[in-house]
Design an enzyme around this catalytic site. Structure first.
Site, mmCIF file in Angstrom:
data_model
loop_
_atom_site.group_PDB
_atom_site.id
_atom_site.type_symbol
_atom_site.label_atom_id
_atom_site.label_comp_id
_atom_site.label_asym_id
_atom_site.label_seq_id
_atom_site.Cartn_x
_atom_site.Cartn_y
_atom_site.Cartn_z
ATOM 1 N N ALA A 168 34.571 -25.472 15.324
ATOM 2 C CA ALA A 168 34.388 -26.913 16.106
ATOM 3 C C ALA A 168 33.718 -27.966 15.260
ATOM 4 O O ALA A 168 32.828 -28.943 15.804
ATOM 5 C CB ALA A 168 33.621 -26.612 17.323
ATOM 6 N N CYS A 169 34.036 -27.973 13.980
ATOM 7 C CA CYS A 169 33.345 -29.149 13.252
ATOM 8 C C CYS A 169 33.705 -30.512 13.446
ATOM 9 O O CYS A 169 35.004 -30.503 13.925
ATOM 10 C CB CYS A 169 33.407 -28.830 11.630
ATOM 11 S SG CYS A 169 33.068 -27.246 11.030
ATOM 12 N N THR A 170 33.213 -31.670 13.154
ATOM 13 C CA THR A 170 33.499 -32.884 13.393
ATOM 14 C C THR A 170 32.937 -33.614 12.181
ATOM 15 O O THR A 170 31.717 -33.640 11.565
ATOM 16 C CB THR A 170 32.638 -33.651 14.613
ATOM 17 O OG1 THR A 170 33.040 -32.754 16.005
ATOM 18 C CG2 THR A 170 33.298 -35.133 14.707
#
Length: 348
Positions: free
Chosen positions: A23-25
């Protein structure tokens, strides 16, 4: 208006079909007076120990894939965040080029033949290669058109999970590019407007989803789940809603607010998503002033590092700031770096 609920339901079902375990942004802010700031979160299901490293110019490297490894000498000094001290996951060089590695389950890399003719580069070095060699996004994109190497990936150490990532880069002018390997081919998305990237789906589909949500006022409704597509929409909206300012204190605070808004609560669990990741750390790169801000979920402070205050000449030393045992730093942390032997990038 009557069609909206049906369209919305179909969109929700489509988003729900995608894997949400990572779930990196990543998001880029562009303000007045050449103010460019890139922020990213590192989200992972398990602990992913990282340290900060400063590398001077003149370091000789190779692609760590055997005799066919591409070789180079670093042209620019850089500051990076490592993962397990075997890979560069994030960083900024002395010219303000920033690289961010994010997970992409759809990645498929070309087949590398150790006895063939094409040069190879271990995936652990992908972000570092750009930091070492390029000052601008255009330089990097033009270079990759020559097919200088094949990316070579492998299982994450201690697991049976094959490493699949895509790479974003931004520079001090605000230019952006995203590199993905889809069906064994390198796909490059290059445009200054590409200021947001998350994980799945592939970047082209992320852009399509964002265009849909642009027709819905963000003050009325924004998608709020931890899914990558939802975080992409939120980051795209908020990065354009925060104050446009050249004051670094206000700009950095605003960008941190955006990346925190797109983070995932630590220790989150769900019966329907048992492998969902939590945010482990966040980094914010001020590409105008060459200041790198950092915070982890296990330490109460945000600290920063000024890259300009290091000796980045070929006579400079490799420096390390240890973070893997929950060390806590306060304010400007340049003085806390220690000279260190460089880690070895993982190869095959």
């Amino acid at each position: 208006m009557k069609k909206f609920p049906i369209i919305f339901l179909l969109l929700v079902l489509l988003i729900g079909a995608w894997n949400t375990s990572e779930a990196c942004t990543r998001v880029v802010y562009k303000g007045p007076d050449n103010t460019v700031i890139t922020a990213r979160s590192m989200d992972w299901k398990d602990e992913i120990p990282g340290n900060l490293w400063v590398f001077p110019r003149g370091i000789q490297r190779d692609g760590e894939v055997g005799p066919l490894s591409i070789k180079w000498t670093s042209k620019y000094g850089s500051l990076i965040t490592s993962s397990w001290d075997i890979s560069a996951s994030d960083g900024m060089n002395e010219k303000g080029l920033v690289t961010n590695l994010l997970w992409l389950g759809e990645s498929q890399y070309p087949k590398f033949d150790p006895k063939g003719k094409e040069k190879g580069l271990a995936i652990s070095l992908w972000a570092q290669y750009f930091l070492d060699n390029f000052a601008t996004v255009k330089e990097a994109v033009d270079h990759m058109k020559t097919d200088p190497f094949i990316i070579v990936s492998d299982n994450i150490p201690g697991t049976e999970r094959f490493a699949t990532v895509h790479l974003s880069i931004s520079d001090a002018s605000g230019d952006n590019a995203v590199f993905e390997y889809i069906n064994g081919k390198l796909v490059v998305h290059h445009d200054p407007s590409y200021t947001v990237m998350t994980n799945s789906p592939i970047f082209e589909e992320q852009l399509a989803l964002n265009r849909y949500w642009q027709g819905i006022p963000g003050t009325v409704m924004l998608p709020g789940t931890n899914r990558a597509a939802d975080r992409f929409v939120r980051a795209s909206y908020y990065i354009n809603a925060i104050p446009q300012t050249s004051d670094p204190r206000t700009a950095v605070a605003s960008v941190f607010s955006v990346i925190r808004n797109c983070s995932v609560p630590y220790g989150i669990s769900s019966e329907t998503e048992p492998n969902i990741s939590s945010t482990r750390w966040r980094a914010v790169s001020d590409q105008k002033n060459l200041v790198y801000y950092f915070e982890t979920v296990f330490t109460p402070n945000t600290f920063w590092v000024n890259l300009k205050d290091f000796d980045l000449s070929p006579k400079g030393k490799v420096m390390k700031l240890s973070l893997d045992n929950f060390q806590t730093y306060n304010g400007k942390a340049n003085k806390d770096f220690k000279e260190s032997k460089p880690f070895k990038f993982l190869g095959i």
